[in-house]
Design an enzyme around this catalytic site. Structure first.
Site, PDB file in Angstrom:
ATOM      1  N   GLY A 228       0.803  -0.926   0.112  1.00  0.00           N
ATOM      2  CA  GLY A 228      -0.055  -0.114  -0.067  1.00  0.00           C
ATOM      3  C   GLY A 228       0.887   1.197  -0.008  1.00  0.00           C
ATOM      4  O   GLY A 228       2.015   1.358  -0.739  1.00  0.00           O
ATOM      5  N   SER A 229       0.324   2.350   0.640  1.00  0.00           N
ATOM      6  CA  SER A 229       0.986   3.470   0.468  1.00  0.00           C
ATOM      7  C   SER A 229       2.216   3.522   1.391  1.00  0.00           C
ATOM      8  O   SER A 229       2.186   2.982   2.467  1.00  0.00           O
ATOM      9  CB  SER A 229       0.079   4.839   0.967  1.00  0.00           C
ATOM     10  OG  SER A 229      -0.008   4.727   2.161  1.00  0.00           O
ATOM     11  N   GLU A 248       5.780  -3.494   0.750  1.00  0.00           N
ATOM     12  CA  GLU A 248       5.705  -3.005  -0.609  1.00  0.00           C
ATOM     13  C   GLU A 248       4.996  -1.686  -0.949  1.00  0.00           C
ATOM     14  O   GLU A 248       3.780  -1.748  -0.937  1.00  0.00           O
ATOM     15  CB  GLU A 248       5.157  -4.107  -1.599  1.00  0.00           C
ATOM     16  CG  GLU A 248       5.840  -5.435  -1.344  1.00  0.00           C
ATOM     17  CD  GLU A 248       7.243  -5.564  -1.828  1.00  0.00           C
ATOM     18  OE1 GLU A 248       7.739  -4.558  -2.734  1.00  0.00           O
ATOM     19  OE2 GLU A 248       8.041  -6.216  -1.358  1.00  0.00           O
ATOM     20  N   LEU A 249       5.830  -0.570  -1.085  1.00  0.00           N
ATOM     21  CA  LEU A 249       5.113   0.483  -0.902  1.00  0.00           C
ATOM     22  C   LEU A 249       4.935   1.311  -2.638  1.00  0.00           C
ATOM     23  O   LEU A 249       4.953   0.743  -3.477  1.00  0.00           O
ATOM     24  CB  LEU A 249       5.779   1.464   0.006  1.00  0.00           C
ATOM     25  CG  LEU A 249       6.076   0.936   1.535  1.00  0.00           C
ATOM     26  CD1 LEU A 249       6.784   1.511   2.266  1.00  0.00           C
ATOM     27  CD2 LEU A 249       4.628   0.339   2.088  1.00  0.00           C
ATOM     28  N   CYS A 286       1.907   0.648  -8.770  1.00  0.00           N
ATOM     29  CA  CYS A 286       3.179   1.144  -8.187  1.00  0.00           C
ATOM     30  C   CYS A 286       4.099   1.188  -9.207  1.00  0.00           C
ATOM     31  O   CYS A 286       4.909   2.001  -8.984  1.00  0.00           O
ATOM     32  CB  CYS A 286       3.784   0.337  -6.870  1.00  0.00           C
ATOM     33  SG  CYS A 286       2.452   0.241  -5.564  1.00  0.00           S
ATOM     34  N   GLU A 380       3.612   9.807  -5.754  1.00  0.00           N
ATOM     35  CA  GLU A 380       2.950   8.947  -6.652  1.00  0.00           C
ATOM     36  C   GLU A 380       1.717   9.300  -7.007  1.00  0.00           C
ATOM     37  O   GLU A 380       0.837   9.467  -6.149  1.00  0.00           O
ATOM     38  CB  GLU A 380       2.916   7.406  -6.006  1.00  0.00           C
ATOM     39  CG  GLU A 380       2.350   6.358  -6.677  1.00  0.00           C
ATOM     40  CD  GLU A 380       2.133   5.076  -6.106  1.00  0.00           C
ATOM     41  OE1 GLU A 380       2.512   4.027  -6.560  1.00  0.00           O
ATOM     42  OE2 GLU A 380       2.034   4.909  -4.827  1.00  0.00           O
TER      43      GLU A 380
END
Length: 480
Positions: A228-229, A248-249, A286, A380
């Protein structure tokens, strides 16, 4: 409209309340999902904790057979599940089918790895006199129950990346799917319920985000896998510094087009790939292309081709096979993208195409001359927006890629193998894709980032390593 239960310790059950899952495209109610009570969440956590030792000792063939079963059943139900993904997420049906295909592979890879995973080796210790007659044997064992927290943008495949590696190593898992898109995760529960995995080894709990901190802090869940963020991910990590966290950003992935990628055929290919993968999933990936960094010698020709290719990306009903770009996950998400683009244009950026919103749909958009201080340059976007940047030479291009707090993946369009290896050394990212966009991901390869793009790696075997630790057995009196 259907009422959907959740999966608690491997069995189907319901809570006392429900919430509606709605389509981002037309607002219709896709399903009602039952919400676990506090007591039911406690039951799931307690069951996972209790079964930890039993599940770790489960024979590899049992775990592999369950994973094979899920892979097979996903393949059999591809169209049905793809339609479900499209309905809850707004993803165009052609991309949803691809997501199901990837999840089929993830569970197949996990089944294969479960059969061969031992995570260790034998090491002779008689290299010094004190080790005479001793042999070291290293094996890997699960760190404990995994709390998997999945996002909305790949509601099936990113749930698969949490569940499959955990089951492959014998680690119980509690999955929290995204509240906007819980249905795909619940389908995985339906398929797992058809297997013979022990009760408590998995649960699918569609709890709301405000109930996530209690799960994160529960000492019986020592491993957290979050996608996520960066804001939420680092807040999780900081709240439980003693736990093992895989994060996992975000990213603002760059595609670099160097001067040797100069033929019309080369530039057509690059433009088509850039246009497709800045807009696939509505840009909600992403590793979607957010920045295009082009050498001055090819910039003008590439820019014209990118704009033309982006304008061919068709928006519309995600259930239509002809649709390339569907809505974002919500109208609020589209409004945020709109505000960022408007801010950039007000600050001096040139709008080359797009820049319009209709409800939750934002038109594929290309900007040039983006100010370095614009939000779009620093954060992002998670929407169908890309910016074009002109540079002079390889060194300046690589420096531009690295001029970001993120570092997930980068694509480099070059024919030069030496340049490829220089890019691999210079770029501060988790993955460098040569001859293509940064959006390429094979589900068996290590996937993760540098800097604020996270810690740890996904990719089935790499996640299995992440969920386990080495334990050494020393045997004495061995004749070597």
């Amino acid at each position: 409209m259907t009422a959907t239960a959740f999966w608690l310790a491997g069995r189907e059950t319901t809570g006392e309340t429900t919430f509606d899952v709605t389509s981002p495209w037309d607002g219709r109610v896709v399903a009602q999902v039952s919400v676990p009570t506090e007591a039911q969440v406690e039951e799931a956590v307690a069951a996972a904790h209790a079964v930890t030792d039993e599940f770790s000792a489960t024979p590899a063939h049992v775990r592999a057979a369950a994973l094979d079963h899920v892979s097979k059943r996903l393949a059999e139900r591809t169209e049905e599940i793809a339609r479900l993904i499209s309905a809850e997420n707004g993803k165009p049906i052609k991309w949803a089918r691809g997501e199901v295909g990837r999840a089929v592979s993830v569970f197949r890879f996990a089944a294969e790895e479960a059969r061969r995973f031992n995570g260790g080796d034998a090491q002779r210790l008689d290299t010094d006199a004190g080790g005479t007659g001793r042999l070291g044997l290293t094996r890997r064992f699960p760190k404990g129950v995994v709390l998997g927290i999945a996002p909305f943008n790949f509601p099936l495949n990113l749930c698969a990346h949490k569940i499959a590696p955990a089951l492959a190593v014998g680690a119980p898992i509690i999955l929290k799917p995204a509240p906007a898109t819980p249905l795909s995760g619940l389908v995985l529960g339906e398929l797992l319920a058809e297997t013979e995995l022990p009760a408590g080894s998995w649960s699918i709990l569609p709890v709301t985000n405000d109930r996530m901190p209690a799960l994160v802090k529960d000492e019986r869940l020592p491993v957290i896998s979050f996608t996520g963020s960066d804001t939420v991910g680092y807040a999780i990590q900081q709240s439980v510094p003693h736990k093992h966290c895989t994060l996992e950003l975000g990213g603002n992935a760059a595609a670099v087009v160097l001067g040797d990628w100069a033929s019309e055929e080369d530039l057509d290919w690059a433009a088509t790939r850039i246009a497709t993968f800045s807009n696939y999933q509505g840009g909600q990936s992403c590793i979607s292309v957010q920045r295009v960094i082009a050498d001055a010698s090819v910039y003008d020709r590439l820019a014209a081709k990118v704009v033309a290719a982006v304008e061919k990306q068709g928006t519309g009903d995600p259930s239509d096979d002809a649709t390339d770009v569907g809505p974002l996950v919500s109208e609020d998400a589209a409004k945020r993208v709109e505000s960022w683009v408007d801010e950039a244009v007000a600050g001096g950026a040139k709008l080359l195409t797009g820049g319009k919103r209709e409800g939750a749909t934002y038109a594929p958009t290309v900007l040039a001359e983006l100010p370095a201080t614009a939000t779009l340059a620093c954060e992002e976007v998670f929407g169908p927006v890309l910016s074009l940047h002109k540079v002079d030479g390889e060194a300046e291009a690589f420096a531009a890629v690295n001029d970001s707090k993120f570092g997930l993946q980068a694509g480099v369009f070059t024919h030069d193998i030496q340049t490829a290896f220089r890019a691999h050394r210079a770029l501060e990212v988790g993955g460098v894709i040569i001859g293509d966009v940064p959006s390429y991901r094979a589900d068996q390869m290590p996937y993760g980032g540098a800097k604020q793009s996270g810690v740890g790696r996904e990719g089935v075997r790499y996640a299995m390593d992440d969920y386990t630790y080495e334990r050494v057995l020393v045997l004495t009196g061995i004749a070597l």
